[in-house]
Design a protein around this motif. Structure first.
Motif, mmCIF file in Angstrom:
data_model
loop_
_atom_site.group_PDB
_atom_site.id
_atom_site.type_symbol
_atom_site.label_atom_id
_atom_site.label_comp_id
_atom_site.label_asym_id
_atom_site.label_seq_id
_atom_site.Cartn_x
_atom_site.Cartn_y
_atom_site.Cartn_z
ATOM 1 N N THR A 81 -7.158 80.917 -45.138
ATOM 2 C CA THR A 81 -5.997 80.837 -44.252
ATOM 3 C C THR A 81 -6.338 79.841 -43.152
ATOM 4 O OG1 THR A 81 -5.185 83.069 -44.680
ATOM 5 C CG2 THR A 81 -4.584 82.084 -42.584
ATOM 6 N N VAL A 82 -5.439 78.914 -42.892
ATOM 7 C CA VAL A 82 -5.711 77.840 -41.939
ATOM 8 C C VAL A 82 -4.620 77.810 -40.874
ATOM 9 C CG1 VAL A 82 -6.085 75.365 -41.642
ATOM 10 C CG2 VAL A 82 -6.822 76.489 -43.752
ATOM 11 N N PHE A 83 -5.033 77.831 -39.605
ATOM 12 C CA PHE A 83 -4.129 77.628 -38.479
ATOM 13 C C PHE A 83 -4.468 76.280 -37.847
ATOM 14 C CE2 PHE A 83 -4.171 82.170 -38.993
ATOM 15 C CZ PHE A 83 -2.900 82.597 -38.633
ATOM 16 N N VAL A 84 -3.471 75.429 -37.651
ATOM 17 C CA VAL A 84 -3.660 74.169 -36.938
ATOM 18 C C VAL A 84 -3.082 74.348 -35.542
ATOM 19 C CG1 VAL A 84 -3.261 71.690 -36.919
ATOM 20 C CG2 VAL A 84 -3.508 72.886 -39.103
ATOM 21 N N ILE A 85 -3.919 74.148 -34.535
ATOM 22 C CA ILE A 85 -3.584 74.454 -33.145
ATOM 23 C C ILE A 85 -3.573 73.151 -32.357
ATOM 24 C CG2 ILE A 85 -4.294 75.782 -31.109
ATOM 25 C CD1 ILE A 85 -5.823 77.618 -33.138
ATOM 26 N N ASP A 86 -2.546 72.967 -31.512
ATOM 27 C CA ASP A 86 -2.431 71.709 -30.768
ATOM 28 C C ASP A 86 -3.286 71.734 -29.505
ATOM 29 O OD1 ASP A 86 -1.026 73.155 -28.844
ATOM 30 O OD2 ASP A 86 0.943 72.421 -29.481
ATOM 31 N N ALA A 87 -3.229 70.639 -28.764
ATOM 32 C CA ALA A 87 -4.083 70.482 -27.584
ATOM 33 C C ALA A 87 -3.769 71.493 -26.494
ATOM 34 C CB ALA A 87 -3.941 69.056 -27.034
ATOM 35 N N GLN A 88 -2.569 72.060 -26.495
ATOM 36 C CA GLN A 88 -2.186 73.063 -25.499
ATOM 37 C C GLN A 88 -2.540 74.487 -25.943
ATOM 38 O OE1 GLN A 88 0.142 70.516 -26.449
ATOM 39 N NE2 GLN A 88 -0.841 69.407 -24.730
ATOM 40 N N GLY A 89 -3.114 74.631 -27.130
ATOM 41 C CA GLY A 89 -3.509 75.946 -27.611
ATOM 42 C C GLY A 89 -2.417 76.687 -28.347
ATOM 43 N N ASN A 90 -1.356 75.970 -28.756
ATOM 44 C CA ASN A 90 -0.249 76.597 -29.488
ATOM 45 C C ASN A 90 -0.391 76.357 -30.994
ATOM 46 O OD1 ASN A 90 1.048 77.478 -27.108
ATOM 47 N ND2 ASN A 90 1.926 75.436 -26.824
ATOM 48 N N ILE A 91 0.038 77.338 -31.764
ATOM 49 C CA ILE A 91 0.012 77.206 -33.219
ATOM 50 C C ILE A 91 1.076 76.200 -33.636
ATOM 51 C CG2 ILE A 91 0.359 78.423 -35.408
ATOM 52 C CD1 ILE A 91 -0.526 80.993 -33.953
ATOM 53 N N ARG A 92 0.670 75.210 -34.387
ATOM 54 C CA ARG A 92 1.621 74.191 -34.845
ATOM 55 C C ARG A 92 1.844 74.244 -36.360
ATOM 56 N NH1 ARG A 92 2.354 69.595 -31.744
ATOM 57 N NH2 ARG A 92 3.633 68.919 -33.519
ATOM 58 N N HIS A 93 0.898 74.792 -37.074
ATOM 59 C CA HIS A 93 1.039 74.828 -38.529
ATOM 60 C C HIS A 93 0.159 75.944 -39.077
ATOM 61 C CE1 HIS A 93 1.613 73.453 -42.650
ATOM 62 N NE2 HIS A 93 2.436 72.537 -42.214
ATOM 63 N N LYS A 94 0.654 76.589 -40.151
ATOM 64 C CA LYS A 94 -0.109 77.651 -40.801
ATOM 65 C C LYS A 94 -0.265 77.342 -42.287
ATOM 66 C CE LYS A 94 1.176 81.881 -39.834
ATOM 67 N NZ LYS A 94 2.073 83.030 -39.588
ATOM 68 N N ASN A 95 -1.431 77.695 -42.795
ATOM 69 C CA ASN A 95 -1.717 77.564 -44.236
ATOM 70 C C ASN A 95 -1.613 76.130 -44.738
ATOM 71 O OD1 ASN A 95 -2.203 80.366 -44.719
ATOM 72 N ND2 ASN A 95 -0.014 80.710 -44.552
ATOM 73 N N ALA A 96 -2.075 75.218 -43.927
ATOM 74 C CA ALA A 96 -2.163 73.828 -44.366
ATOM 75 C C ALA A 96 -3.488 73.654 -45.100
ATOM 76 C CB ALA A 96 -2.081 72.888 -43.172
ATOM 77 N N VAL A 97 -3.448 73.541 -46.416
ATOM 78 C CA VAL A 97 -4.664 73.392 -47.211
ATOM 79 C C VAL A 97 -4.541 72.139 -48.057
ATOM 80 C CG1 VAL A 97 -5.160 75.859 -47.267
ATOM 81 C CG2 VAL A 97 -3.715 74.863 -49.037
#
Length: 757
Positions: free
Chosen positions: A718-734
């Motif tokens: 499971t992958v969470f991509v988090i932006d510079a402000q600490g917010n979740i921007r994308h989930k399950n990017a594999v």
């Protein structure tokens, strides 16, 4: 006289009934075996038809009751009722009667009703393909609910061994007292009592698997008898089938049901007996033949009217051909195929333990990897021989229960066929529906059809609850994937496979064309309304909580863990488990959860871990012993990967992740991992061997650590991509999607900084 008058209607002033009565005696007192033998001999039309009419009169209420409960519609039930007795008329020379014909007729009734139900459902779907599905009744006390329960009981009684089924049919479905049943079965009352007790003991676990409590069975069986009054016209119509008219002259719907049932019964005979035993001519009586029921322990018996030395026996033609030895049962064939596959898997594992290099491992994989697609074809062929049998269900589940295997190519062909058969023949069985609780990790056309099909078919409470939860989880992830693909300018047609070991032992990368099925599905996802899918998933979660919240959440994986924990000396991949692994196994087997709790956890994730929400803080000591916080990486794009060394898909992503870290060195990007291995030293060794140099926290046992629970991780990776402000921007990017998402976010950061200057 009442029996004959209800079954037959002679012309005014005729003397057919009196002639029959005085010519052959009071046939109402004859046993089922004697009546059937009289019908088969056809010494004269009057006595033959009267015998058949008496069988209709005697068992018709039970047959009509089964048909009405399983079909609901009175017209469909009437067609099925006539089809049952048409099958009896056509199969009479080969029907085996030990005591009561009731159990045979009950089995045929269930088969015919199943077929009629499938035909009716197909017609409804053809007319209204997108109509809503009726929810199951919730009150056991309601007449509709009792009929639903009785329909389930009908199907389970049909699966009982013969001696128990006979007693259950007579007492529970035909309404006889134990004394009356004993006279019919020609055995002591105590024997009937014992058989009923054992029948109930077998029914309880079977009904529990369908989501019915034992108390519900008692309530249903205690209300009224499971018979239905047969209208005289319907009884007369069924009795006329004894005249021997070709199937083509009876109503089309009745003929279709009878023809398909006879064909199915003949197929089962090949399996159970090994060769069809045929009698010569219509005068043969009571030959060993086909049983419509499911019991394997029924004994062949000659009808009383055809016993050696009787008048009827003297008129018989030469003896039938001797029976061939029966072949292996369906269950035995299933176990043989499964054992063969597992033996090949064990041989592969043992061979891999003897080699050291990836190059040698690749050669062994290529030479010894079991051909899963071929085994799937064998399982499907097995299931097709008796698709309604629970063993067929288990074979189909075996094919489908491969969450990590892509269902395209040769395996995909088997997956699609198995999914179709499972929905059609076992869509209301909790043991069938359970498999989809583990299939939400990937979205494909085949899985779409399977999840939606089970959602539509499942009426049993446990099955319906699991189908709704599984579909909700599936749609939630499908929405995320659809939203992510919509952000891409175009869908890549190439897939980059990284870390392939060449003949020289060195790794290399290779680009291949994306399989057509995958590309087509990604095009489909781009056309989906992600918000609608998400809203539908949320609606289903609430429905599970409100209506199915107390149903146990038991996956196939959990069942396997429980079974392994019960073994005296558990082994895994051919080796005994260590004491630490045994303790872990016991802890896993002891965990309990309900569908409602699982749905609440998913809703919490949807509301608090969705795109745009702050990523929950992670604080602790990493696997190098250094204190580390997620918030330390503010100002950078972060890829947070939940993984484990035991997870094949996770390890396949490592080369891509390693390449991404190398390519983006010097950029405001960080790769962080949450390792879910209980064996920390073993995990650190794998990290060293695989070149995993980025920081990792260890969260302990898969699915149980505090970080996993905080992020509601259901599958790996499971992958969470988090932006510079600490917010979740994308989930399950594999796969390649992760690199594109990260690079696009880095470009956004650079564009934002340039605009600020």
């Amino acid at each position: 006289m009442e029996t004959l008058n209800r079954a037959r209607t002679p012309a005014p002033g005729g003397s057919g009934d009196l002639a029959t009565l005085f010519g052959v005696g009071a046939i109402g007192r004859l046993s089922d075996a004697e009546l059937l033998a009289r019908f088969v001999r056809r010494e004269d039309a009057e006595s033959s038809e009267a015998a058949f009419a008496t069988l209709v009169d005697r068992h018709g209420p039970m047959v009509l009751g089964v048909c009405r409960r399983m079909l609901g519609d009175v017209h469909d039930a009437a067609d099925a009722f006539q089809a049952v007795f048409l099958v009896l008329a056509r199969k009479a020379p080969s029907v085996r009667v030990d005591d009561s014909l009731g159990r045979w007729l009950h089995g045929v009734s269930v088969r015919v009703a199943r077929r009629a139900r499938a035909v009716a459902r197909a017609e409804r779907e053809r007319i209204r393909p997108f109509d809503g599905f009726d929810p199951p009744a919730s009150e056991i006390a309601s007449p509709a609910r009792r009929d639903d329960l009785r329909a389930a009981i009908d199907e389970e009684i049909a699966r009982l061994p013969g001696r128990y089924r006979s007693a259950a049919v007579l007492c529970y479905l035909e309404g006889l007292t134990q004394e009356q049943a004993a006279r019919r079965l020609r055995c002591p009352v105590g024997t009937v009592h014992s058989r009923l007790h054992r029948a109930r003991e077998r029914l309880r676990p079977a009904l529990s698997r369908r989501g019915l409590a034992p108390s519900s069975m008692a309530i249903v069986l205690a209300t009224t008898t499971a018979k239905a009054e047969v209208p005289p016209a319907l009884a007369a119509s069924a009795a006329r089938l004894a005249g021997g008219a070709p199937i083509g002259t009876v109503p089309a719907a009745v003929a279709l049901l009878a023809r398909s049932t006879i064909r199915r019964m003949s197929m089962l005979q090949h399996l159970q007996v090994g060769a069809i035993l045929m009698t010569i001519g219509l005068t043969t009586t009571g030959a060993v033949g086909l049983t419509a029921g499911r019991g394997d322990d029924e004994k062949a018996a000659t009808p009383a009217a055809a016993k050696p030395g009787s008048q009827a026996a003297k008129k018989e033609t030469p003896a039938a051909k001797p029976a061939a030895q029966p072949g292996p049962s369906l269950a035995e064939r299933f176990e043989r195929i499964r054992a063969e596959y597992e033996a090949q898997q064990d041989a592969l594992s043992k061979a891999l333990e003897k080699v050291q290099t990836p190059q040698e491992q690749n050669k062994i994989y290529g030479a010894m990897m079991p051909d899963k697609a071929a085994f799937c074809r064998r399982m499907i062929e097995l299931a097709l021989t008796a698709p309604d049998d629970p063993v067929a269900r288990d074979a189909l589940v075996w094919v489908l229960d491969e969450p990590g295997r892509p269902d395209h190519g040769p395996y995909g062909d088997g997956f699609g066929r198995a999914a179709e058969l499972l929905v059609r023949h076992h869509g209301d069985d909790p043991e069938a529906v359970r498999v989809v609780l583990g299939l939400n990790n990937a979205q494909t056309f085949h899985r779409d059809a399977l999840l939606l099909g089970l959602y539509g078919r499942a009426k049993n409470r446990e099955a319906a609850g699991m189908a709704r939860l599984a579909l909700a989880q599936y749609l939630e992830l499908k929405a995320e994937r659809a939203a992510g693909l919509r952000k891409l300018k175009e869908i890549p047609r190439k897939i980059k496979i990284m870390g392939i070991i060449g003949d020289d032992g060195k790794p290399y990368d290779k680009e291949i064309d994306m399989p057509a099925e995958e590309y087509a599905y990604e095009l489909h996802l781009r056309q989906c309304d992600a918000e609608f899918l998400r809203a539908e998933a949320e609606r289903l979660y609430h429905e599970v909580i409100d209506r199915y919240g107390d149903v146990p959440y038991i996956t196939n994986r959990f069942r396997k863990v429980q079974a392994l924990a019960k073994q005296p000396n558990p082994t895994w991949n051919g080796r005994p488990l260590t004491s630490d692994e045994l303790q872990q196994l016991k802890e896993m087997a002891a965990r309990k959860q309900t569908l409602g709790q699982a749905a609440e956890a998913r809703l919490d994730e949807m509301h608090n871990l969705t795109e745009g929400k702050p990523a929950p803080e992670i604080a602790g000591v990493d696997m190098d012993g250094k204190p580390r916080k997620l918030s330390d990486y503010r100002g950078k794009v972060v890829a947070l990967v939940f993984w484990g060394t035991w997870c094949g898909p996770c390890m396949r992503e490592v080369p891509r992740e390693r390449e991404l870290v190398k390519r983006l060195a010097g950029k405001p990007f960080a790769m962080l991992g949450v390792n879910c291995d209980r064996d920390i030293p073993g995990a650190k060794k794998v990290m060293k061997d695989e070149g995993i140099t980025w920081p990792n926290w260890n969260d302990g046992e898969p699915g149980e650590g505090p970080i996993v629970k905080k992020y509601h991780v259901q599958g790996y990776p499971t992958v969470f991509v988090i932006d510079a402000q600490g917010n979740i921007r994308h989930k399950n990017a594999v796969g390649s999607t992760l690199g594109k998402v990260v690079e696009d976010m880095l470009k956004e950061m650079e564009a934002g900084k340039a605009a600020a200057r």
